[in-house]
Design a protein around this motif. Structure first.
Motif, PDB file in Angstrom:
ATOM      1  N   ASN A   1       0.837  -1.212   0.000  1.00  0.00           N
ATOM      2  CA  ASN A   1       0.000   0.000   0.000  1.00  0.00           C
ATOM      3  C   ASN A   1       0.869   1.259   0.000  1.00  0.00           C
ATOM      4  N   THR A   2       1.918   1.258   0.807  1.00  0.00           N
ATOM      5  CA  THR A   2       2.843   2.397   0.841  1.00  0.00           C
ATOM      6  C   THR A   2       3.539   2.554  -0.510  1.00  0.00           C
ATOM      7  N   TRP A   3       3.994   1.426  -1.076  1.00  0.00           N
ATOM      8  CA  TRP A   3       4.656   1.444  -2.386  1.00  0.00           C
ATOM      9  C   TRP A   3       3.725   1.988  -3.465  1.00  0.00           C
ATOM     10  N   GLN A   4       2.462   1.565  -3.425  1.00  0.00           N
ATOM     11  CA  GLN A   4       1.520   2.047  -4.439  1.00  0.00           C
ATOM     12  C   GLN A   4       1.373   3.564  -4.388  1.00  0.00           C
ATOM     13  N   GLN A   5       1.280   4.135  -3.193  1.00  0.00           N
ATOM     14  CA  GLN A   5       1.147   5.586  -3.076  1.00  0.00           C
ATOM     15  C   GLN A   5       2.411   6.292  -3.547  1.00  0.00           C
TER      16      GLN A   5
END
Length: 115
Positions: free
Chosen positions: A59-63
């Motif tokens: 999720n952090t990587w996607q943002q």
């Protein structure tokens, strides 16, 4: 009058856009202000806790990836605009020069025809 309009257009463009956004080296373009491409995490199936942590990392990587690629597109569009405007201005200057030379040649020919 044309020169005033051309200069006004160039000035407005220069004020609206930065001098450049990305850099081109050996045929490869890179954005200059977006940082590095975020490295994709891996999904862990070693247990519930590690799986949940890997999903949080995704999720952090996607943002971060979304932010990076939005920046990349913005810089690419800025550079494309600058390149297109520069090419259009160079073409306009060339056309003006051709017209000027043509008019000078016509005037010289008319003068010589009268002699």
């Amino acid at each position: 009058m044309k020169n005033t309009l051309l200069f006004s257009g160039m000035l407005a463009s220069a004020l609206a856009l930065p001098g450049y956004a990305g850099s081109l080296s050996n045929g490869s373009w890179q954005p200059s202000g977006c940082g590095t491409v975020p490295e994709a995490p891996t999904v862990s199936g070693d247990g519930i806790d590690s799986y949940n942590k890997s999903i949080a990392a995704i999720n952090t990587w996607q943002q971060k990836s979304r932010d990076y690629f939005e920046c990349l597109i913005k810089e690419a569009n800025t550079d494309n605009t600058i390149i297109a405007e520069h090419a259009n201005q160079a073409q306009a200057k060339y056309r003006q020069t051709v017209e000027k030379i043509g008019a000078e040649a016509d005037a010289a020919k008319k003068k010589l025809d009268k002699e």
